[in-house]
Design a protein around this motif. Structure first.
Motif, mmCIF file in Angstrom:
data_model
loop_
_atom_site.group_PDB
_atom_site.id
_atom_site.type_symbol
_atom_site.label_atom_id
_atom_site.label_comp_id
_atom_site.label_asym_id
_atom_site.label_seq_id
_atom_site.Cartn_x
_atom_site.Cartn_y
_atom_site.Cartn_z
ATOM 1 N N LEU A 1 0.830 -1.207 0.000
ATOM 2 C CA LEU A 1 0.000 0.000 0.000
ATOM 3 C C LEU A 1 0.865 1.258 0.000
ATOM 4 N N SER A 2 1.963 1.250 0.772
ATOM 5 C CA SER A 2 2.855 2.412 0.808
ATOM 6 C C SER A 2 3.520 2.636 -0.541
ATOM 7 N N ALA A 3 3.933 1.540 -1.188
ATOM 8 C CA ALA A 3 4.559 1.673 -2.510
ATOM 9 C C ALA A 3 3.578 2.274 -3.509
ATOM 10 N N LEU A 4 2.334 1.819 -3.471
ATOM 11 C CA LEU A 4 1.318 2.352 -4.383
ATOM 12 C C LEU A 4 0.975 3.798 -4.032
ATOM 13 N N ASP A 5 0.937 4.099 -2.745
ATOM 14 C CA ASP A 5 0.592 5.447 -2.295
ATOM 15 C C ASP A 5 1.650 6.465 -2.718
ATOM 16 N N ASN A 6 2.921 6.055 -2.742
ATOM 17 C CA ASN A 6 4.015 6.984 -3.053
ATOM 18 C C ASN A 6 4.339 7.074 -4.540
ATOM 19 N N HIS A 7 3.616 6.336 -5.364
ATOM 20 C CA HIS A 7 3.889 6.353 -6.804
ATOM 21 C C HIS A 7 3.345 7.637 -7.434
ATOM 22 N N PRO A 8 4.003 8.179 -8.481
ATOM 23 C CA PRO A 8 3.523 9.433 -9.097
ATOM 24 C C PRO A 8 2.253 9.282 -9.922
#
Length: 635
Positions: A514-521
Motif C-alpha cells: 500500500l505504501s509503494a502504491l501510495d508513493n507512486h507518481p
C-alpha cells in the motif's frame, strides 16, 4: 483545419489537370478500356493474393452490413491502377463505362485523366473526385473516392476506391474508404508478423485499441522496430522504421516487452506525448508458453452502486465536484469536466446519471476522438435513409436522438471537427436536431456533460474550438484532481484492490504494498492504478500481493521519481542555508542519493522482498536497508 484540408484536395485536382494537359490529353478524348485475358487475370491474382484476401476480409463484412442497400461500387486496384477486384452494384455506371469497372481495366492518369484511382496513386493520399473534376467528359457522370494502401514496407501496393452516381454528400464516402484502407494495412501487418514478432498497439486512450486508427509497431525481442503503420508515425511524430523502442519512449524497452500481454500501459514519447499502449507477443511464443494475463473476477453478489457510492472515499474536492454537478444538471445546466487523462471522468458521469431523476433514461457516451472526422456529423446527428453513399437503408437516429429524455456525454469534445461544432451549437440553442439529408428538425431533450483533457482556452485561441460553443457547454466547469493529489488515495487503492482480488487473497493490501502504491507518481491516474493492480493480482496467482508482483513498468516509473528524505535530520544542508540555491556539490549528492534509493528498490524487488538476501546483495546492513525502505515508503 477542415478548410485547409478542402483547399489541399482541390489543389490536388488542379495539379492533376496540369499533368493531364502535359500528357497531351483533351477533355473530349474517349479512351477504350482494354480487357485482360484469363491468363493475365490469373497472374494478377497470384501476384496480389495477400492483398486481395486481406482486402476482401475487410470489405465484404462492411459491404454486407452497411453498403448492400447503397448504389455504389468498390474497386481494388494495384499500384499501377489495374483493377484487381470489384464489389457492389454495377448499375451505377452507364453501359459505355462498364468495361472500366471490370477486372484488368486500367485507370492511370496518363490514359484516363483525373480520376479517383489514378490521382490517389499520383498523390499518394486519399482523394475525392467530383463529377466535373474528372478531366475527361467521359467520366463526369460518376463520383469517385479512393485511398492508397501501403504494404508493410510503407510502399504503395494498391488503391481502394468507391464509385457512386448519387447526387448526395460524399464526405462520409471518403471517410469510409480511408477507414477501410487503414484496416487493410493493419491486416497486412498482422498477417506477416504476428507469428514471430511483438506487436505494440498505440492510441490516445486505452478504450480505442481496436480502432483501425490505432498506431501499430512491430518489433523483435531486442526492441527494434521491424515494421509499422502510418498512424504510428503520426502519433509518435517521427519515422519509426528501424528505430529502437528506447529512441521512441522514455520507458526502457525491457519494461515494455516484459509487460503483461493485453494489459494496457501508459507510455510517454520522447516528445512528451502520453499514449496508451497494449502489447501482443508473438503467437509462436504464446502457443509454446503459458502467458499470465490479467482477468477480472466476477462476483456473484455484484450489485450496481447507487448515487455517489464508489466515487470517492474521503476526498473533499471530488465530493464537491459531484455535488455541484448534480445540482446544476437537475436544473438543465450543462457540465464541463476537465482534468488529466485517466482521473475518472467516465466514473463521475455514470455516478451523476445514477443520481439524477433521469436514472431510468438512457446514458449515451460518445468519444469524439474515436470517430473519423468525416463521420462525426452522421454519427452524432443521425441521417435519413440514402443520405449518402454507405448509408443504411433504414437511416440512423444518431447519438443525440438516442439520448432523448436522458443524458449525453461527449468525451474529448476538443477533438470534434468545426463543422460538427456549429451543428451541435444549434442543437443546444434550439433543442432540435436535423439529421443529415433531412429537411425537418426533431425536438430533443437531453442533459449534456462534456469532458476534455485539453486546455479549452488554448483550443479557442488556435481556432480549433468555437468560443460560442465553449460558453454554451461551460455552464459549470469542474476539474477532477489527479490521483497523486487525492486525499483518499489509500482508501481508493484498497477499494479497487477489493474489486479485482481473487477470493482466496486477503481483503486488504499489506502496508508495504500500500505504501509503494501510495508513493507512486501515477502519471496515468486511476486508469493506470486499475491496470497495475489487475496485473499484480494475476501474477500473484492466488497468493497475497507482494512488492515483486507489481509490473516492471510501474517500478520503472518509480525509479525515475525523485525521492524526498524522510526527515530533516537526513538533510545535508544546515538550516540557515535551506533558502539558498543548491550548490553543485549538493545537487550531485542529492542525485547520488536518488540513484542509491532506485538501485535499492530494484534489488529488493529482485530478491522478492527478502531483507537478508537484499542487504547481502547490496553489501549493507539490514538496518541501513530498513532505513532506505522507509524513505521509499515501503517499510
Amino acid at each position: 483545419m477542415r478548410k485547409k484540408k478542402h483547399l489541399e484536395d482541390r489543389s490536388d485536382v488542379a495539379k492533376s489537370w496540369d499533368r493531364c494537359i502535359a500528357y497531351g490529353l483533351d477533355h473530349a478524348y474517349e479512351p477504350v478500356a482494354i480487357a485482360a485475358n484469363s491468363l493475365q487475370l490469373e497472374d494478377l491474382a497470384r501476384q496480389y493474393e495477400e492483398l486481395l484476401s486481406s482486402t476482401e476480409a475487410e470489405v465484404l463484412p462492411y459491404y454486407r452490413n452497411v453498403l448492400s442497400n447503397s448504389r455504389c461500387l468498390i474497386l481494388l486496384a494495384d499500384q499501377n491502377a489495374t483493377v484487381l477486384k470489384s464489389w457492389g452494384d454495377t448499375r451505377i455506371t452507364e453501359t459505355r463505362l462498364k468495361p472500366w469497372f471490370q477486372e484488368g481495366s486500367n485507370w492511370r492518369e496518363q490514359q484516363c485523366g483525373t480520376n479517383a484511382i489514378g490521382t490517389a496513386i499520383a498523390t499518394g493520399r486519399a482523394v475525392q473526385i467530383q463529377r466535373n473534376e474528372h478531366f475527361l467528359k467521359l467520366h463526369r457522370s460518376i463520383i469517385g473516392s479512393a485511398a492508397p494502401i501501403f504494404d508493410t514496407r510503407k510502399q504503395l501496393t494498391g488503391v481502394l476506391s468507391v464509385f457512386s452516381d448519387a447526387y448526395l454528400p460524399q464526405a462520409h464516402t471518403l471517410g469510409m474508404v480511408r477507414l477501410l484502407s487503414q484496416s487493410v494495412e493493419n491486416r497486412l501487418l498482422n498477417r506477416q508478423f504476428a507469428a514471430d514478432y511483438f506487436q505494440l498497439t498505440l492510441n490516445t486512450t486505452a478504450d480505442n485499441f481496436d480502432s483501425p486508427w490505432s498506431g501499430i509497431l512491430i518489433c523483435d525481442d531486442s526492441g527494434q522496430v521491424i515494421a509499422s503503420n502510418q498512424r504510428a508515425d503520426q502519433l509518435l511524430g517521427t519515422q519509426t522504421s528501424d528505430a529502437i523502442l528506447d529512441d521512441l519512449f522514455t520507458t526502457h524497452r525491457n519494461h515494455i516487452l516484459g509487460h503483461a500481454e493485453h494489459a494496457p500501459m501508459q507510455l510517454t514519447t520522447r516528445s512528451k506525448v502520453r499514449l496508451s499502449a497494449r502489447l501482443k507477443r508473438p503467437s509462436t511464443v504464446a502457443k509454446a508458453s503459458l502467458e499470465m494475463t490479467a482477468s477480472e473476477p466476477v462476483s456473484a453478489n455484484h450489485e450496481e452502486p447507487t448515487g455517489f457510492a464508489g466515487l470517492e472515499y474521503g476526498d473533499a474536492a471530488v465530493r464537491r465536484c459531484a455535488e455541484q454537478s448534480l445540482k446544476v444538471l437537475e436544473r438543465g445546466v450543462p457540465v464541463l469536466i476537465t482534468g488529466e487523462t485517466g482521473v475518472g471522468k467516465e466514473v463521475l458521469v455514470n455516478a451523476l446519471h445514477r443520481a439524477t431523476h433521469r436514472r431510468n433514461q438512457p446514458l449515451v457516451a460518445v468519444n469524439c476522438a474515436a470517430i473519423p472526422p468525416e463521420l462525426v456529423e452522421s454519427e452524432l446527428f443521425g441521417y435519413e435513409p440514402g443520405a449518402f453513399t454507405g448509408a443504411r437503408a433504414q437511416g440512423s437516429l444518431g447519438f443525440i436522438r438516442k439520448a432523448h429524455k436522458g443524458m449525453l456525454f461527449l468525451d474529448e469534445i476538443g477533438e470534434m471537427p468545426l463543422s460538427a461544432q456549429s451543428r451541435l451549437l444549434r442543437v443546444l440553442q434550439e433543442r432540435v436536431v436535423t439529421p443529415v439529408g433531412a429537411t425537418e428538425s426533431v425536438p430533443v431533450d437531453i442533459l449534456l456533460i462534456t469532458a476534455t483533457n485539453r486546455s479549452p482556452s488554448a483550443s479557442i485561441e488556435s481556432g480549433q474550438f468555437r468560443a460560442d460553443l465553449y460558453y454554451r457547454i461551460n455552464g459549470l466547469c469542474i476539474e477532477l484532481p489527479a490521483l497523486r493529489n487525492r486525499t483518499d488515495k489509500r482508501n481508493l487503492i484498497q477499494h479497487i484492490y477489493r474489486q479485482h482480488r481473487d477470493p482466496v487473497q486477503t481483503e486488504t493490501l499489506s502496508p508495504r504494498v500500500l505504501s509503494a502504491l501510495d508513493n507512486h507518481p501515477w502519471p496515468g491516474n486511476i486508469r493506470q492504478l486499475v491496470n497495475v493492480l489487475r496485473v499484480a493480482i494475476a501474477i500473484a496467482d492466488g497468493e497475497n500481493v507482494q512488492i515483486w508482483h507489481l509490473p516492471t513498468d510501474f517500478l520503472a516509473e518509480f525509479d525515475s521519481t525523485a525521492f524526498s528524505p524522510a526527515s530533516k535530520t537526513d538533510s545535508i544542508e544546515p538550516p540557515d542555508r535551506v533558502e539558498q540555491a543548491p550548490s553543485k556539490a549538493g545537487t550531485q549528492r542529492k542525485s547520488d542519493s536518488n540513484d542509491k534509493l532506485a538501485h535499492t528498490l530494484r534489488v529488493y524487488h529482485m530478491c522478492k522482498g527478502n531483507v537478508s538476501n537484499a542487504s547481502r546483495e547490496l553489501s549493507i546492513s539490514r538496518n541501513t536497508l530498513y532505513k532506505r525502505l522507509r524513505e521509499l515508503g515501503i517499510r
